[in-house]
Write an enzyme that holds these catalytic residues in place. Structure first.
Site, PDB file in Angstrom:
ATOM      1  N   GLU A  67      14.138  -5.575  -9.376  1.00 28.20           N
ATOM      2  CA  GLU A  67      14.111  -5.591  -8.276  1.00 28.20           C
ATOM      3  C   GLU A  67      15.555  -5.468  -7.519  1.00 28.20           C
ATOM      4  OE1 GLU A  67      11.149  -5.560  -6.939  1.00 28.20           O
ATOM      5  OE2 GLU A  67      10.326  -6.619  -8.210  1.00 28.20           O
ATOM      6  N   HIS A  93      11.390  -1.662 -11.574  1.00 29.88           N
ATOM      7  CA  HIS A  93      11.084  -2.098 -10.307  1.00 29.88           C
ATOM      8  C   HIS A  93      12.214  -1.667  -9.534  1.00 29.88           C
ATOM      9  CE1 HIS A  93       8.048  -3.498  -7.571  1.00 29.88           C
ATOM     10  NE2 HIS A  93       7.258  -2.356  -8.620  1.00 29.88           N
ATOM     11  N   ASP A 110       3.317   3.099   1.771  1.00 26.69           N
ATOM     12  CA  ASP A 110       4.022   1.645   1.798  1.00 26.69           C
ATOM     13  C   ASP A 110       5.574   2.557   3.189  1.00 26.69           C
ATOM     14  OD1 ASP A 110       6.900   0.786   0.408  1.00 26.69           O
ATOM     15  OD2 ASP A 110       4.823   1.290  -1.608  1.00 26.69           O
ATOM     16  N   HIS A 148       0.716  -0.431   0.246  1.00 24.92           N
ATOM     17  CA  HIS A 148       1.333  -1.316  -1.280  1.00 24.92           C
ATOM     18  C   HIS A 148       2.493  -1.517  -0.509  1.00 24.92           C
ATOM     19  CE1 HIS A 148       4.264  -0.652  -4.768  1.00 24.92           C
ATOM     20  NE2 HIS A 148       2.971  -0.834  -4.999  1.00 24.92           N
TER      21      HIS A 148
END
Length: 447
Positions: free
Chosen positions: A381, A133, A164, A353
């Site tokens: 992440e 991610h 986003d 998102h």
């Protein structure tokens, strides 16, 4: 120090200086697409891309074709694309079985006979237990950062978009740090394989390498060479983490706790880790104003309109709404006082998102982290922490938040959110069954 204050922790972080004139927040997914293609076309030295997936559709073809064109124009150009290993080798959730994007990568490679490597990164041996991610596009000395992946809806090719955040930064030191991470944390590892070449090994065959890779990732950090912890102007710190109690989790919790007046948090899925909920509850007790901007259930990428055939994955938006309703009910007093503002984002036909945190007037976080248990425990992440003590980005920040709020409505009471009784019959039956055996709580850890 063991008990250092959140502010002391943040102020001691090393960071790269950033010019406000070289920092741009883009307003839409279409602008993001245009900027990405424009920078790829102008690339002179290197293009490094990290995204959950590069999809075999019109938008994905635009990006991949642009990469091949850039390589043909500039044969010495360094190119590396990183996508999740598992996601690249399966079809869309809920769709019929297919070979996934990897077969398409190989087909395009055979057509062009140029080196545009696409690497599959196996964060875990199963997709359910962790994915790549990581976010960020490094093109020469520029960093384009977004939580978006690369397909039609994220890049607004066609009628629909998935909203986003999108930022373009010219920062050679930050770009170098991110490329160094790609090279040392990913490219150096035997578990990471080319997907644009045939004879891809099975996950089972590399399970040992994946276990070793997972341990390697837990210790991986961005290089901060050339940074300073005495920078007094606008500056950026890149951060990364995977697994429980990782450095990025700590940073996020410190950032939330550092808020003294106001905090704004965006997340598409309201499924907060307990540690984040606890930190927010503490802020409410301290009198800090909190704005939570969340995707309405109909703006969730898993939402299925009642007019379409129901699939099990379509229950997720309703689970998230139930989480939000419980939280809002507990904090109803703060909502009535205007201290807690819950804003639901909804633009008919489109999805949400967007992630991010803004603290007081001096910190903000760019990240792909969904602030959920999966992000905190399973996935790889990253984030960019922006420190702006002199308010150099105040105009940019205000414009971006105004744009984000454009399609939101504030709920005054938890009763405005639907309950199980209001849901479509198939959703109601599934959620009732899951609740009886408490599977809904287990699912919240993984989805």
């Amino acid at each position: 120090m063991l008990f250092e204050s959140p502010r002391a922790f943040l102020s001691a972080l090393p960071r790269f200086a950033q010019s406000a004139h070289a920092f741009e927040a883009l307003a839409s997914s279409a602008q993001f697409r245009e900027q990405l293609l424009e920078h790829i076309a102008k690339a002179q030295r290197r293009i490094y891309i990290a995204a959950l997936y590069l999809q075999n559709d019109a938008a994905g073809d635009l990006i991949l074709s642009a990469l091949y064109a850039a390589k043909a124009r500039q044969p010495q150009l360094e190119i590396a694309v990183f996508v999740d290993w598992h996601r690249a080798q399966r079809g869309l959730i809920g769709a019929k079985a297919e070979s996934g994007n990897a077969a398409w990568y190989q087909q395009r490679a055979q057509q062009h006979h140029l080196e545009v490597p696409i690497y599959g990164v196996p964060v875990q041996s199963r997709e359910l237990l962790g994915v790549l991610h990581l976010k960020g596009f490094v093109i020469d000395d520029k960093v384009i950062y977004s939580g978006a992946s690369l397909n039609n809806v994220y890049l607004h090719v066609g009628d629909r978009y998935r909203y986003d955040r999108y930022h373009v930064l010219h920062n050679p030191a930050l770009a170098e740090s991110m490329v160094h991470f790609f090279q040392t944390a990913l490219l150096s590892q035997t578990a990471v394989h080319r997907l644009d070449r045939p004879n891809i090994p099975s996950t089972k065959a590399i399970r040992g390498e994946i276990r070793h890779f997972r341990q390697h990732l837990k210790a991986a950090r961005y290089s901060l060479q050339g940074s300073s912890n005495t920078e007094t102007g606008l500056a950026i710190t890149p951060w990364v983490g995977v697994g429980q109690r990782n450095p990025l989790n700590r940073l996020i919790l410190k950032l939330i706790s550092a808020s003294e007046r106001k905090i704004v948090i965006c997340t598409p899925y309201f499924n907060l880790p307990r540690s984040v909920t606890k930190a927010l509850n503490s802020l409410i007790k301290k009198g800090v104003q909190i704005d939570l901007i969340i995707g309405d259930k109909t703006a969730n990428d898993f939402y299925i309109p009642p007019s379409e055939p129901f699939k099990t994955i379509g229950a997720l938006p309703y689970l998230y709404e139930a989480n939000l309703r419980r939280f809002a009910k507990v904090q109803q007093k703060a909502m009535q006082a205007g201290q807690l503002n819950i804003l639901l984002w909804h633009d008919i036909g489109h999805s949400f998102h967007l992630k991010g945190i803004w603290v007081d007037d001096d910190y903000q976080l760019l990240t792909g982290n969904n602030l959920n248990p999966r992000a905190f425990n399973l996935d790889l992440e990253n984030a960019l922490l922006i420190h702006d003590p002199q308010g150099e980005l105040s105009t940019s920040k205000a414009a971006e938040l105004q744009q984000i709020r454009q399609h939101t409505r504030r709920i005054a009471s938890y009763t405005e959110l639907e309950t199980l009784a209001d849901y479509p019959e198939k959703v109601k039956k599934l959620l009732t069954r899951l609740s009886r055996i408490r599977v809904d709580r287990l699912l919240s850890r993984f989805l």
